[in-house]
Design an enzyme around this catalytic site. Sequence first.
Site, PDB file in Angstrom:
ATOM      1  N   LYS A  56      30.561  84.252  85.758  1.00  0.00           N
ATOM      2  CA  LYS A  56      31.312  85.096  84.826  1.00  0.00           C
ATOM      3  C   LYS A  56      30.654  86.473  84.779  1.00  0.00           C
ATOM      4  O   LYS A  56      29.432  86.567  84.890  1.00  0.00           O
ATOM      5  CB  LYS A  56      31.250  84.496  83.421  1.00  0.00           C
ATOM      6  CG  LYS A  56      32.045  83.230  83.241  1.00  0.00           C
ATOM      7  CD  LYS A  56      31.895  82.714  81.810  1.00  0.00           C
ATOM      8  CE  LYS A  56      32.525  81.355  81.630  1.00  0.00           C
ATOM      9  NZ  LYS A  56      33.990  81.357  81.709  1.00  0.00           N
TER      10      LYS A  56
ATOM     11  N   ASP B  66      30.385  76.624  74.490  1.00  0.00           N
ATOM     12  CA  ASP B  66      31.254  75.821  75.350  1.00  0.00           C
ATOM     13  C   ASP B  66      31.073  74.315  75.137  1.00  0.00           C
ATOM     14  O   ASP B  66      31.613  73.505  75.880  1.00  0.00           O
ATOM     15  CB  ASP B  66      31.039  76.208  76.822  1.00  0.00           C
ATOM     16  CG  ASP B  66      32.296  76.064  77.655  1.00  0.00           C
ATOM     17  OD1 ASP B  66      33.395  76.048  77.057  1.00  0.00           O
ATOM     18  OD2 ASP B  66      32.191  75.947  78.887  1.00  0.00           O
TER      19      ASP B  66
ATOM     20  N   GLU C   2      34.952  74.063  85.122  1.00  0.00           N
ATOM     21  CA  GLU C   2      34.024  72.925  85.118  1.00  0.00           C
ATOM     22  C   GLU C   2      34.333  71.930  84.008  1.00  0.00           C
ATOM     23  O   GLU C   2      34.021  70.745  84.143  1.00  0.00           O
ATOM     24  CB  GLU C   2      32.577  73.431  84.964  1.00  0.00           C
ATOM     25  CG  GLU C   2      32.089  73.723  83.531  1.00  0.00           C
ATOM     26  CD  GLU C   2      32.871  74.812  82.815  1.00  0.00           C
ATOM     27  OE1 GLU C   2      33.508  75.633  83.492  1.00  0.00           O
ATOM     28  OE2 GLU C   2      32.858  74.852  81.565  1.00  0.00           O
TER      29      GLU C   2
ATOM     30  N   ASP D  99      27.992  77.786  79.746  1.00  0.00           N
ATOM     31  CA  ASP D  99      28.884  77.985  80.887  1.00  0.00           C
ATOM     32  C   ASP D  99      28.691  79.375  81.471  1.00  0.00           C
ATOM     33  O   ASP D  99      29.232  80.357  80.963  1.00  0.00           O
ATOM     34  CB  ASP D  99      30.345  77.788  80.438  1.00  0.00           C
ATOM     35  CG  ASP D  99      31.322  77.890  81.604  1.00  0.00           C
ATOM     36  OD1 ASP D  99      30.862  77.920  82.766  1.00  0.00           O
ATOM     37  OD2 ASP D  99      32.541  77.940  81.343  1.00  0.00           O
TER      38      ASP D  99
ATOM     39  N   ARG E 238      37.079  70.639  82.938  1.00  0.00           N
ATOM     40  CA  ARG E 238      37.999  69.575  83.357  1.00  0.00           C
ATOM     41  C   ARG E 238      37.300  68.562  84.261  1.00  0.00           C
ATOM     42  O   ARG E 238      37.689  67.403  84.300  1.00  0.00           O
ATOM     43  CB  ARG E 238      39.228  70.218  84.032  1.00  0.00           C
ATOM     44  CG  ARG E 238      38.919  70.953  85.294  1.00  0.00           C
ATOM     45  CD  ARG E 238      40.039  71.901  85.714  1.00  0.00           C
ATOM     46  NE  ARG E 238      40.103  73.105  84.878  1.00  0.00           N
ATOM     47  CZ  ARG E 238      41.010  74.058  85.008  1.00  0.00           C
ATOM     48  NH1 ARG E 238      41.951  73.968  85.936  1.00  0.00           N
ATOM     49  NH2 ARG E 238      41.014  75.121  84.212  1.00  0.00           N
TER      50      ARG E 238
ATOM     51  N   LYS F  45      34.188  68.154  75.058  1.00  0.00           N
ATOM     52  CA  LYS F  45      33.558  68.890  76.167  1.00  0.00           C
ATOM     53  C   LYS F  45      32.177  69.362  75.738  1.00  0.00           C
ATOM     54  O   LYS F  45      32.041  70.131  74.786  1.00  0.00           O
ATOM     55  CB  LYS F  45      34.436  70.083  76.564  1.00  0.00           C
ATOM     56  CG  LYS F  45      33.780  71.035  77.588  1.00  0.00           C
ATOM     57  CD  LYS F  45      34.709  72.185  78.001  1.00  0.00           C
ATOM     58  CE  LYS F  45      33.991  73.214  78.867  1.00  0.00           C
ATOM     59  NZ  LYS F  45      34.848  74.359  79.250  1.00  0.00           N
TER      60      LYS F  45
ATOM     61  N   ASP G 121      33.932  77.727  87.832  1.00  0.00           N
ATOM     62  CA  ASP G 121      34.068  78.025  86.402  1.00  0.00           C
ATOM     63  C   ASP G 121      35.102  77.105  85.728  1.00  0.00           C
ATOM     64  O   ASP G 121      35.169  77.046  84.505  1.00  0.00           O
ATOM     65  CB  ASP G 121      34.472  79.495  86.235  1.00  0.00           C
ATOM     66  CG  ASP G 121      34.183  80.025  84.851  1.00  0.00           C
ATOM     67  OD1 ASP G 121      33.530  79.308  84.061  1.00  0.00           O
ATOM     68  OD2 ASP G 121      34.612  81.157  84.547  1.00  0.00           O
TER      69      ASP G 121
END
Length: 432
Positions: free
Chosen positions: A203, A215, A276, A196, A278, A191, A274
């Site tokens: 967030k 992230d 994201e 993020d 996946r 990933k 959020d």
Amino acid sequence: MIKIYIVDKSNKKLCDHDLIYYVIADNNSRKMREKAIKTYKKIVSADLSKSIHIYNQIKENNLYSIFVETFLLLNYKFDKYKSKKQPLFKISYQNPKLINTSLIEGVCIARDLVNEPLSFLTAQQLAKEIKKYSKNSFFKVETLNEKKIRDLAMGGVLSVNKGSVNPSNFNILTYKHAKSKSTKPIVLVGKGVMYDTGGLSLKPTANSMDMMKSDMAGAAAVIGAIYAIAKMKLNVHIVALIPAVENRPGGDAYVPGDVITMMNGSTVEVLNTDAEGRMILADALHYAKRLKPSLVIDLATLTGSAARAVGKYGIVAMGNASYEIIKLLEESGLQVDEKIAVQPFWDEYRLELESDMADLKNIGSAEAGHITAGKFLEHFTKEKGQSAYPWVHLDIAGVAFLQKPYFISPKGGTGAGVRLLCQFIKNYSSNV
Ligand code: BES
Ligand code: ZN
Ligand code: ZN
């Protein structure tokens, strides 16, 4: 010069003083690592000299290697942005052949990448860094730009990056040993969310966003691992896939309620921007099918839920790979002290992703969020309802980035996953 002697229990009259330290070897590898940590701390506080030499006076080379490698892993600092650099110990040691410096380098590369802020490490810069590392090792890299990503119709990658002014990219790293006849590589997927913010499902600033430069730790781990494996010249065939994006709210950002068509043609109802990771991994897992992999392992800081489940003590694992593969992964984890916690992966979790609007939605209920995330990924590992390849998903959200040093990891990026992947791939390739 500080001298450290790794000795056998049979040695008598051992007396540490400021310049000489004795470490009695322990047969248990974790205990041996703990001894290295304890000794390192002692020396840091004594701070007498900046150079250390480690002597091997035991027969079990493996224990000696563990000690030195732990020492080298502790001797790390990310001070690129400090005007005044704090020096590190200069460490030398007996029997250099017993020490896997490529592996240490791989871990430190992953740590550096995670520690780099977005102000430097955008997706474009990541591609440059990978290129740079490839020149220093023996793997190749191809970076697909956003135009190519559009041609491939990677709807997940494109929609997550829509709110960003920086373009996304998709990196393909390949290492194949000269003698390898393999046509079925092990594929590693990482990933690469360079930052993020949560996107429009923003967030809260106070806590949860502060560490989100990390992230892309999954990407960092697979880069570190392929670097080390290629430099060690293991007789294996590995391909690493890294979708790299930024998740931001912006004029054009994807919004909750959007329905996205993914690379495999499935439609996804986005109910939280959020979730994201996946979305981008889904396209990478679909892309992986064209490589006809013997095994796919993805690594991702995917969910807070994984971090809550096991904390900083372990990596959460799930997937459809055979019991033998999962067992080998668990054993490899114990060998390098990167523990794996295998989760249930029942169909019930999949049902939580059913959408009225689309083929599936991108979030489940408040419970077991790490498993519903895994179920979302699983959908994209299938072709006509069948698994396209054996697959393991590793959620490293709990272990990738630390607020304070723990065990062999410094504060900040830990390089989690690099030693696990290298050990697993060694074990796996000598097994088949
Ligand atoms: N990057 C986060 C997961 C994360 C959280 C990593 C904490 C490291 C530490 C991920 O993209 C995310 O935001 N996940 C959400 C999913 C939710 C919206 C379904 C989460 O876990 O809260
Ligand atoms: Zn997120
Ligand atoms: Zn994320």
